[in-house]
Design an enzyme around this catalytic site. Structure first.
Site, PDB file in Angstrom:
ATOM      1  N   PRO A  56      12.157  11.951  54.284  1.00 55.01           N
ATOM      2  CG  PRO A  56      12.590  13.740  55.711  1.00 55.01           C
ATOM      3  CD  PRO A  56      11.483  12.869  55.203  1.00 55.01           C
ATOM      4  CB  CYS A  57      15.492   7.862  54.285  1.00 57.06           C
ATOM      5  SG  CYS A  57      15.425   7.708  52.501  1.00 57.06           S
TER       6      CYS A  57
END
Length: 167
Positions: free
Chosen positions: A133-134
């Site tokens: 989850p950047c």
């Protein structure tokens, strides 16, 4: 290498696998989209793709599926892999800054400081959009910055995970 596509709420995603693990998830047209995907074999029925698509269905329905359900293969430099492992641990619905990640890594490897810009470069090259989850990484001032799939998609994903929809 294999690929398949998945029509998501943010657009067409390309999933990439080595046959056993998920190696990539890219939004069509995003920054750093693989330029060699035409060399991969299309296989919509590969077990990892079936599992990954089910995971994405849960995610886009606002659920919090465990990333541990999906075998991942990080393909990148050692430094990028370290950053991506930190990203993997950011809880659903929470955010962290590039500076926070730099501090975590510096502490973990026993150095005094680390460049938040270097972390930002590694975050930007995350090959596993959504799965790693950047989109949960924000600027030190709380602003939405730097997302290879576009800031409007980053905002959408953060709001999908948030009860207050204020991004």
């Amino acid at each position: 290498m294999y690929y398949c596509t998945y029509e998501s709420k943010i657009g067409l995603l390309y999933l990439i696998s080595d046959g056993e693990s998920l190696c990539g998830c890219y939004l069509e047209g995003q920054k750093y989209f693989p330029n060699n995907i035409d060399n991969y074999l299309l296989n919509e029925e590969l077990a990892i793709f079936v599992k990954s698509k089910a995971w994405l269905e849960k995610y886009f329905n606002g659920e919090n599926p465990s990333i541990d359900e999906i075998p991942l293969n990080f393909i990148g430099t050692q430094f990028r892999k370290i950053v991506w492992r930190v990203l993997k641990e950011i809880p659903f619905g929470e955010v962290i800054t590039y500076r926070d990640i730099a501090e975590i890594i510096a502490k973990n490897i026993g150095i005094k400081t680390m460049s938040a810009q270097a972390v930002g470069g590694a975050v930007g090259h995350n090959p596993l959009l959504i799965f790693i989850p950047c989109h949960r990484v924000i600027g030190a001032d709380g602003s939405l910055i730097g997302y290879a799939a576009g800031l409007e998609n980053k905002r959408f994903l953060l709001n999908l995970e948030s009860d207050n929809n204020n991004y």
